[in-house]
Each structure stands twice: as structure tokens, then as C-alpha cells.
Design a protein around this motif. Structure first.
Motif, PDB file in Angstrom:
ATOM      1  N   THR A 185     118.952 -62.702 -71.809  1.00 56.60           N
ATOM      2  CA  THR A 185     117.538 -63.051 -71.604  1.00 56.60           C
ATOM      3  C   THR A 185     117.303 -63.823 -70.311  1.00 56.60           C
ATOM      4  OG1 THR A 185     117.728 -65.139 -72.830  1.00 56.60           O
ATOM      5  CG2 THR A 185     117.173 -63.154 -74.099  1.00 56.60           C
ATOM      6  N   THR A 186     118.370 -64.364 -69.725  1.00 59.39           N
ATOM      7  CA  THR A 186     118.227 -65.123 -68.479  1.00 59.39           C
ATOM      8  C   THR A 186     118.783 -64.304 -67.320  1.00 59.39           C
ATOM      9  OG1 THR A 186     120.413 -66.176 -68.616  1.00 59.39           O
ATOM     10  CG2 THR A 186     118.566 -67.260 -69.757  1.00 59.39           C
ATOM     11  N   PRO A 187     118.320 -64.556 -66.098  1.00 57.08           N
ATOM     12  CA  PRO A 187     118.858 -63.826 -64.944  1.00 57.08           C
ATOM     13  C   PRO A 187     120.374 -63.960 -64.831  1.00 57.08           C
ATOM     14  CG  PRO A 187     116.854 -64.954 -64.308  1.00 57.08           C
ATOM     15  CD  PRO A 187     117.180 -65.421 -65.702  1.00 57.08           C
ATOM     16  N   GLU A 188     120.892 -65.169 -65.061  1.00 58.52           N
ATOM     17  CA  GLU A 188     122.331 -65.391 -64.944  1.00 58.52           C
ATOM     18  C   GLU A 188     123.100 -64.621 -66.023  1.00 58.52           C
ATOM     19  OE1 GLU A 188     119.829 -68.396 -63.248  1.00 58.52           O
ATOM     20  OE2 GLU A 188     120.060 -67.831 -65.379  1.00 58.52           O
ATOM     21  N   GLY A 189     122.605 -64.716 -67.262  1.00 60.77           N
ATOM     22  CA  GLY A 189     123.262 -64.012 -68.361  1.00 60.77           C
ATOM     23  C   GLY A 189     123.211 -62.504 -68.187  1.00 60.77           C
ATOM     24  N   PHE A 190     122.083 -62.006 -67.711  1.00 64.91           N
ATOM     25  CA  PHE A 190     121.920 -60.567 -67.497  1.00 64.91           C
ATOM     26  C   PHE A 190     122.888 -60.085 -66.425  1.00 64.91           C
ATOM     27  CE2 PHE A 190     120.086 -56.684 -65.926  1.00 64.91           C
ATOM     28  CZ  PHE A 190     119.490 -56.097 -67.037  1.00 64.91           C
ATOM     29  N   TYR A 191     122.902 -60.775 -65.301  1.00 60.05           N
ATOM     30  CA  TYR A 191     123.771 -60.401 -64.185  1.00 60.05           C
ATOM     31  C   TYR A 191     125.232 -60.379 -64.623  1.00 60.05           C
ATOM     32  CZ  TYR A 191     126.396 -60.966 -59.825  1.00 60.05           C
ATOM     33  OH  TYR A 191     127.305 -60.823 -58.807  1.00 60.05           O
ATOM     34  N   ASP A 192     125.667 -61.437 -65.297  1.00 63.95           N
ATOM     35  CA  ASP A 192     127.066 -61.526 -65.726  1.00 63.95           C
ATOM     36  C   ASP A 192     127.427 -60.424 -66.710  1.00 63.95           C
ATOM     37  OD1 ASP A 192     127.399 -63.750 -64.134  1.00 63.95           O
ATOM     38  OD2 ASP A 192     127.140 -65.203 -65.772  1.00 63.95           O
ATOM     39  N   ALA A 193     126.506 -60.097 -67.628  1.00 58.80           N
ATOM     40  CA  ALA A 193     126.781 -59.065 -68.634  1.00 58.80           C
ATOM     41  C   ALA A 193     126.939 -57.695 -67.985  1.00 58.80           C
ATOM     42  CB  ALA A 193     125.657 -59.037 -69.669  1.00 58.80           C
ATOM     43  N   VAL A 194     126.042 -57.369 -67.064  1.00 59.93           N
ATOM     44  CA  VAL A 194     126.117 -56.069 -66.387  1.00 59.93           C
ATOM     45  C   VAL A 194     127.421 -55.955 -65.594  1.00 59.93           C
ATOM     46  CG1 VAL A 194     125.099 -54.659 -64.550  1.00 59.93           C
ATOM     47  CG2 VAL A 194     123.622 -55.719 -66.275  1.00 59.93           C
ATOM     48  N   LYS A 195     127.755 -57.023 -64.886  1.00 58.60           N
ATOM     49  CA  LYS A 195     128.974 -57.014 -64.072  1.00 58.60           C
ATOM     50  C   LYS A 195     130.223 -56.871 -64.953  1.00 58.60           C
ATOM     51  CE  LYS A 195     131.201 -59.684 -60.383  1.00 58.60           C
ATOM     52  NZ  LYS A 195     131.153 -60.917 -59.551  1.00 58.60           N
ATOM     53  N   LYS A 196     130.243 -57.611 -66.054  1.00 62.78           N
ATOM     54  CA  LYS A 196     131.405 -57.566 -66.945  1.00 62.78           C
ATOM     55  C   LYS A 196     131.544 -56.197 -67.598  1.00 62.78           C
ATOM     56  CE  LYS A 196     133.747 -60.440 -70.400  1.00 62.78           C
ATOM     57  NZ  LYS A 196     133.640 -61.658 -71.249  1.00 62.78           N
ATOM     58  N   ALA A 197     130.414 -55.598 -68.010  1.00 60.08           N
ATOM     59  CA  ALA A 197     130.456 -54.273 -68.628  1.00 60.08           C
ATOM     60  C   ALA A 197     131.017 -53.246 -67.657  1.00 60.08           C
ATOM     61  CB  ALA A 197     129.053 -53.868 -69.077  1.00 60.08           C
ATOM     62  N   ALA A 198     130.595 -53.325 -66.394  1.00 61.64           N
ATOM     63  CA  ALA A 198     131.061 -52.367 -65.391  1.00 61.64           C
ATOM     64  C   ALA A 198     132.543 -52.553 -65.088  1.00 61.64           C
ATOM     65  CB  ALA A 198     130.231 -52.526 -64.117  1.00 61.64           C
ATOM     66  N   GLU A 199     133.000 -53.795 -65.118  1.00 60.73           N
ATOM     67  CA  GLU A 199     134.412 -54.061 -64.843  1.00 60.73           C
ATOM     68  C   GLU A 199     135.310 -53.611 -65.993  1.00 60.73           C
ATOM     69  OE1 GLU A 199     134.390 -58.228 -64.089  1.00 60.73           O
ATOM     70  OE2 GLU A 199     133.715 -58.020 -62.002  1.00 60.73           O
ATOM     71  N   MET A 200     134.861 -53.841 -67.233  1.00 62.08           N
ATOM     72  CA  MET A 200     135.681 -53.495 -68.394  1.00 62.08           C
ATOM     73  C   MET A 200     135.614 -52.011 -68.739  1.00 62.08           C
ATOM     74  SD  MET A 200     135.149 -56.706 -71.047  1.00 62.08           S
ATOM     75  CE  MET A 200     136.173 -55.909 -72.294  1.00 62.08           C
ATOM     76  N   PHE A 201     134.467 -51.377 -68.417  1.00 61.53           N
ATOM     77  CA  PHE A 201     134.291 -49.961 -68.772  1.00 61.53           C
ATOM     78  C   PHE A 201     133.791 -49.185 -67.548  1.00 61.53           C
ATOM     79  CE2 PHE A 201     133.786 -52.488 -72.589  1.00 61.53           C
ATOM     80  CZ  PHE A 201     134.523 -51.801 -73.537  1.00 61.53           C
ATOM     81  N   PRO A 202     134.651 -49.014 -66.548  1.00 64.04           N
ATOM     82  CA  PRO A 202     134.216 -48.307 -65.331  1.00 64.04           C
ATOM     83  C   PRO A 202     133.877 -46.845 -65.581  1.00 64.04           C
ATOM     84  CG  PRO A 202     136.588 -48.689 -65.295  1.00 64.04           C
ATOM     85  CD  PRO A 202     136.052 -49.458 -66.461  1.00 64.04           C
ATOM     86  N   GLU A 203     134.467 -46.270 -66.649  1.00 68.43           N
ATOM     87  CA  GLU A 203     134.218 -44.858 -66.950  1.00 68.43           C
ATOM     88  C   GLU A 203     133.926 -44.664 -68.432  1.00 68.43           C
ATOM     89  OE1 GLU A 203     137.474 -42.463 -65.636  1.00 68.43           O
ATOM     90  OE2 GLU A 203     136.863 -42.542 -63.524  1.00 68.43           O
ATOM     91  N   ILE A 204     133.130 -43.623 -68.696  1.00 71.35           N
ATOM     92  CA  ILE A 204     132.859 -43.169 -70.066  1.00 71.35           C
ATOM     93  C   ILE A 204     133.287 -41.715 -70.147  1.00 71.35           C
ATOM     94  CG2 ILE A 204     131.093 -42.742 -71.821  1.00 71.35           C
ATOM     95  CD1 ILE A 204     131.510 -45.705 -71.296  1.00 71.35           C
ATOM     96  N   ASP A 205     134.342 -41.464 -70.901  1.00 72.27           N
ATOM     97  CA  ASP A 205     134.874 -40.105 -71.034  1.00 72.27           C
ATOM     98  C   ASP A 205     135.071 -39.433 -69.673  1.00 72.27           C
ATOM     99  OD1 ASP A 205     134.866 -40.347 -73.815  1.00 72.27           O
ATOM    100  OD2 ASP A 205     132.806 -39.597 -73.974  1.00 72.27           O
ATOM    101  N   GLY A 206     135.641 -40.192 -68.744  1.00 77.80           N
ATOM    102  CA  GLY A 206     135.967 -39.625 -67.435  1.00 77.80           C
ATOM    103  C   GLY A 206     134.840 -39.620 -66.434  1.00 77.80           C
ATOM    104  N   GLU A 207     133.644 -40.045 -66.841  1.00 77.01           N
ATOM    105  CA  GLU A 207     132.491 -40.107 -65.941  1.00 77.01           C
ATOM    106  C   GLU A 207     132.135 -41.565 -65.673  1.00 77.01           C
ATOM    107  OE1 GLU A 207     131.079 -37.654 -64.440  1.00 77.01           O
ATOM    108  OE2 GLU A 207     132.021 -35.974 -65.496  1.00 77.01           O
ATOM    109  N   PRO A 208     131.633 -41.884 -64.465  1.00 70.61           N
ATOM    110  CA  PRO A 208     131.323 -43.280 -64.139  1.00 70.61           C
ATOM    111  C   PRO A 208     130.259 -43.868 -65.065  1.00 70.61           C
ATOM    112  CG  PRO A 208     131.296 -41.908 -62.168  1.00 70.61           C
ATOM    113  CD  PRO A 208     131.381 -40.975 -63.340  1.00 70.61           C
ATOM    114  N   LEU A 209     130.482 -45.102 -65.491  1.00 69.51           N
ATOM    115  CA  LEU A 209     129.462 -45.829 -66.244  1.00 69.51           C
ATOM    116  C   LEU A 209     128.268 -46.081 -65.340  1.00 69.51           C
ATOM    117  CD1 LEU A 209     128.803 -47.628 -68.873  1.00 69.51           C
ATOM    118  CD2 LEU A 209     129.507 -49.543 -67.427  1.00 69.51           C
TER     119      LEU A 209
END
Length: 551
Positions: free
Chosen positions: A212-236
Motif C-alpha cells: 500500500t506504500t510506495p516503498e512497500g510496492f517498489y520492494d515487492a515488485v523488485k523482489k518478485a522479479a528477482e525470485m521469479f525471473p521466468e514463468i514456464d520459460g517466459e520472462p515474468l
């Protein structure tokens, strides 16, 4: 549903009936028995109140051409159970016409050539609505109703009729998905279509963070991209969105504004939501994500079809979107892996942490339908519309046919297991075989259909429940200027300018560049006559409030 009163033809008819009855009574006073004639008069009156489609179904069948101003609509008529049933009950077959490519170009071409099909359905906000009316290209529905089918007044909503009645006393269009302030006040189950969605398994894997906060949103998006760079072989795709069009992008403008509780008016004046400080603060969050590579190119160029394909693959981590447009994809994800579905969570909020303002559809609804004066069977067209708007027609389009798609249990309709299973797993096949569940949505009445609502599937239950939160009515702020007017042209130019500015803001290389782009937008907008336009919008919303009975 209410009945609109006071139409001249209907008053005249009432006077004629009273005159006939007076004459009959006078004859009876002369020693004749009037009972038989009064009985006949009653039969005639009852026949007049019957739906016209019941009468026309006995006549020769007709085919109506129906233009749907959405290139993605592809459900044919005449192949599935619902369309076959409607044709059998009304004697009307439908030939759908949809644009290939740009909707605006196709519809403008039809108008320019005076070749409008029998029925036309388009967004209520489209300028072609007032253009067709001002050019006398469409029938007044009330006049068709008075002449051919008074049943119209039984199946229309009085608030909607009043809202769409123009200065000349006529109503030329009727909406689908129309919701009034009264509906919102009286019904706890009305939903907003706007939600902040996250992919469940990814969201939980990164710790179900506060976004809900800019900081929390930014961190969540960044962490998701780092932990899950691909979905079934395609870029997240870390941040998903609706398509960009010539009006902007509803995910990054209207939906984000609503999530931040940006008001539509302040101090009695129409408010400039597009430069609201909270909104700008959050746009800069997305700009920063873009600078760091977390706004994929896909979201700026994908068509709706491409976006829906990626939704079905679960390639987005989060997105502000309309949940009802992704239920088919949600079911596909659930079938493959129940943890890969999207769930609604609390999304971006303003600095005060205010609840979002999530509007329902308004009295304007989503689309409106009109009858062209090119129609050679206007009496069949108005009766057909009345069928679809009636409770019987709504039940058919929503549930299908009793005994084939649903059974009555304890006085309530319940979908057959095999039908519900197909609806929850394969919408395309469901539409091809059955065509219910508002596959033909052009005159759907969402409030009426709540009485037949079925138990949601496990894939969609959470989304449907969440959609009841934070509901507001904002129909008083729907402003559309008459097509061809100076105000309409100014509004269109400013909207087009915004559609070019928004992606530039998101792709800006720095906050300084962002500020320059925004300032240029403001200056150009002012030169186009923005201040005068806002005054006129303020006058419009005050008028609308009176019309809707809003304090």
C-alpha cells in the motif's frame, strides 16, 4: 423496475379507453347489457400489455443486423442453446457485425455512408452516440414503444429512462449494466470491477508484503522479479496493466486514482485528478520501476488479445485490472495449478491510508444500444430489445434453459454440475454449446441477475467477495459533451494529449524529465482551453446531481 409516465401518446390512449368505457356505460343505460363488451375491452387491454415478442414469434422470422463496436467480441448467433432459444421465442435471428481493427474508423465509416445496421451497441461515452442522434439516424425508443410495444415501459428502469431522456423528451439509447445510486444504497452485493491483483504463489513466496506504500510496492515488485525471473520459460512481467489506447491507460490513470482515493470534486468544483499530488507521487514510483527495467515493453505495445494470453499463462506479478475480464484466464490457471491464480489484496493507497474509492458502473452502464432508422423492422427490433431487458430474457441470457443448463431446487435455479464445470474450466466451449452467463451481454441487468447468482468457483470466489469492498457511486461525474461541439473537440484533444503524455511519463529517465513532461502537458492543456472546460464540467455535475437526487 419503474414505468415512465406522461408520454403524450399514452395519455391520449388512456383518454380514448375512458371514452369507450363511458360510451359502453351509456349504451347499457339504454337497456343493453354492457358486460360482454366490457369483457372484450378488458381482453384487448390485457393483450396490449402482453410483450410484443410473444405476438411476433408467431409471424415470419426476421434477421436483424447488430453492430457491436468491439473488435474482440466473437460469440456467434444461432449455434448455441441460448441464441437458438431466443430466436425461437422471438422470431428474430441475429447477424452480428464487428469491426476488424480500429472501432472508431469502422463506426465513422458506417455513419458517413448512412449504412448503420439495424441495432448498434457501443460505449456510452463514445461521441458517435450523440452524433447519430443529432443526425436523426436512430429511432426514439419511446415512440417505437408507444406505437408497437408498451411493454417497454414495464421492463425499463425509471431512473435510467429519466437519465437518458433528452431535451426533446425522447430516449434514443438504453444501457446495459446500469446501476443507480438507489441500487448501491439498497444492495450489499453490488460489486466494483476494479481490483489490485497479485499472483498468489509469487506474492506468498515473497512474504505477502504490504504493497500500500510506495516503498512497500517498489520492494515487492523488485523482489518478485528477482525470485521469479521466468514463468514456464517466459520472462515474468512484474507490473501488468490494461492496454494503452487513445485515452490513456485505465490501470495507470483512473484505476490508480481510485485506489488512491483521489476525489472527483473539491469544494463543489470538478477536480483535476490528473495532476493530484498523491497521483503524481505514485506515477513517479512506476517511473522509477520503469527506469530500473521493471516495466516490461509488453505492457506498452500489447493488444488486449496478447494481454489475455499472458494472463492465462500467469506471467504478470501484479496489476490494477477489472477482475471480470480475466475470469476465464483465472479458471485456466486454477485448472493448471490452484496456487498460480490471482488474488485481490490491498494495493496502492494515499499517504493518509484512506480506503480506495472503487466505483460500480453507473446509471450510464457500460454500453448503450440504439435502433437505426435503416431498420426495416423497427417493431421487431424494439420488441427484441424488450425481450432481452425483461426478467424472462435476463434469466435466459444469464442461466440458459431450465432442464438443460439448470434445475430448480427449493425455488432457486441451480446450474447442472456438468454445465457449471464447463463454465468454470472452458469458457470458449461453454459459449459455443450454451451461450449463457451473459455471453450476450449487450442488455444485461447485473442488479436483476443477482437473484440468480450461483456459488462461485474456487478460482473466482475470493475475487468476487473482494469486489464488494469500498463501493462508491460516481455517475454524477460522467461528463460527455455533444459530438461536434467545441467542448467535445477540446475534451478529445486534451484526452489525446494525455494518452501521449502518460507513456512518456512512465518511461522518463529521471524525475526531472518527468516533471518537464508533466509541465509541458499542463501548459498545452491550458492553451487548449482546459480552464473553461473544467467550469463546464462543474456545471454538468451539478445538473447531474439534481437529476439523480444526490445532495
Amino acid at each position: 423496475m419503474g414505468r415512465k409516465h406522461g408520454k403524450q401518446k399514452r395519455v391520449m390512449s388512456a383518454c380514448m379507453v375512458l371514452g369507450m368505457l363511458a360510451g359502453l356505460c351509456a349504451c347499457a343505460g339504454e337497456g343493453q347489457t354492457a358486460g360482454t363488451d366490457i369483457g372484450k375491452t378488458t381482453e384487448i387491454k390485457e393483450a396490449e400489455e402482453l410483450p410484443a415478442w410473444q405476438q411476433y414469434a408467431k409471424e415470419d422470422p426476421v434477421t436483424l443486423d447488430w453492430y457491436i463496436n468491439f473488435s474482440w467480441f466473437a460469440t456467434p448467433w444461432g449455434e448455441n442453446l441460448v441464441s437458438k432459444t431466443i430466436t425461437k421465442e422471438t422470431g428474430v435471428n441475429i447477424n452480428f457485425i464487428t469491426p476488424i481493427g480500429t472501432e472508431t474508423e469502422k463506426l465513422n465509416a458506417l455513419i458517413a455512408a448512412d449504412s448503420l445496421p439495424d441495432l448498434i451497441t457501443l460505449g456510452w461515452w463514445e461521441p458517435q452516440v450523440t452524433e447519430m442522434i443529432s443526425k436523426d439516424m436512430v429511432y426514439a425508443l419511446n415512440e417505437l414503444a408507444d406505437e408497437y410495444d408498451p411493454y417497454f415501459w414495464k421492463v425499463t428502469d425509471e431512473t435510467a429512462v429519466n437519465w437518458f431522456t433528452m431535451d426533446d423528451g425522447n430516449i434514443y439509447e438504453y444501457p446495459n449494466s446500469s446501476i443507480t445510486p438507489k441500487d448501491v444504497a439498497e444492495n450489499e452485493n453490488i460489486r466494483s470491477n476494479q481490483e489490485f491483483l497479485v499472483r498468489k504463489d509469487i506474492y506468498e513466496a515473497i512474504g505477502a508484503p504490504d504493497m500500500t506504500t510506495p516503498e512497500g510496492f517498489y520492494d515487492a515488485v523488485k523482489k518478485a522479479a528477482e525470485m521469479f525471473p521466468e514463468i514456464d520459460g517466459e520472462p515474468l512481467i512484474p507490473v501488468g496493466a490494461h492496454v494503452f489506447d487513445d485515452k490513456g491507460n485505465v490501470s495507470f490513470d483512473k484505476y490508480l486514482m481510485n485506489s488512491l482515493a483521489v476525489p472527483w470534486e473539491k469544494n463543489g468544483q470538478y477536480y483535476d485528478r490528473y495532476t493530484d499530488p498523491e497521483y503524481i507521487r505514485w506515477l513517479k514510483v512506476f517511473r522509477q520501476l520503469g527506469e530500473e527495467g521493471y516495466l516490461a515493453n509488453d505492457i506498452f505495445v500489447d493488444s488486449r488479445t496478447q494481454m489475455e494470453e499472458k494472463l492465462a499463462q500467469g506471467r504478470y506479478f501484479c496489476m490494477m485490472y477489472q477482475y471480470s475480464d480475466m475470469l476465464s484466464q483465472q479458471n485456466i490457471l486454477y485448472e493448471n495449478d490452484p496456487d498460480s491464480i490471482y488474488i485481490a489484496v490491498e494495493g496502492p493507497k494515499n499517504a493518509a491510508g484512506d480506503d480506495p474509492l472503487r466505483p460500480t458502473t453507473t446509471v450510464n452502464g457500460w454500453t448503450v444500444t440504439l435502433i437505426s432508422k435503416n431498420c426495416r423492422n423497427p417493431e421487431r427490433a424494439i420488441a427484441f430489445m424488450d425481450y432481452l431487458m425483461s426478467e424472462h430474457g435476463q434469466k435466459v441470457t444469464f442461466l440458459g434453459v431450465e432442464g438443460e443448463t439448470y434445475e430448480m431446487q427449493d425455488g432457486k435455479p441451480v446450474l447442472k454440475d456438468n454445465v457449471k464445470q464447463l463454465l468454470d474450466s472452458d469458457r470458449e466451449t461453454y459459449d459455443r454449446l450454451y451461450g449463457a452467463d451473459d455471453a450476450y451481454w449487450m442488455l444485461q441487468d447485473n442488479v436483476m441477475q443477482l437473484q440468480w447468482e450461483q456459488e462461485p468457483s474456487p478460482a473466482t470466489a475470493q475475487l468476487l467477495d473482494w469486489a464488494k469492498k469500498y463501493i462508491v457511486y460516481n455517475g454524477q461525474y460522467d461528463v460527455v459533451f455533444p459530438a461536434g461541439s467545441k467542448d467535445a473537440e477540446t475534451d478529445d484533444r486534451i484526452t489525446k494529449l494525455w494518452s501521449e503524455t502518460l507513456p512518456a511519463l512512465l518511461l522518463a529517465g529521471s524525475d526531472e524529465e518527468f516533471d518537464k513532461i508533466l509541465e509541458s502537458f499542463r501548459q498545452k492543456r491550458d492553451e487548449m482551453g482546459f480552464a473553461d472546460l473544467m467550469e463546464k464540467k462543474t456545471a454538468h455535475i451539478q445538473e447531474s446531481k439534481k437529476k439523480l437526487g444526490i445532495e
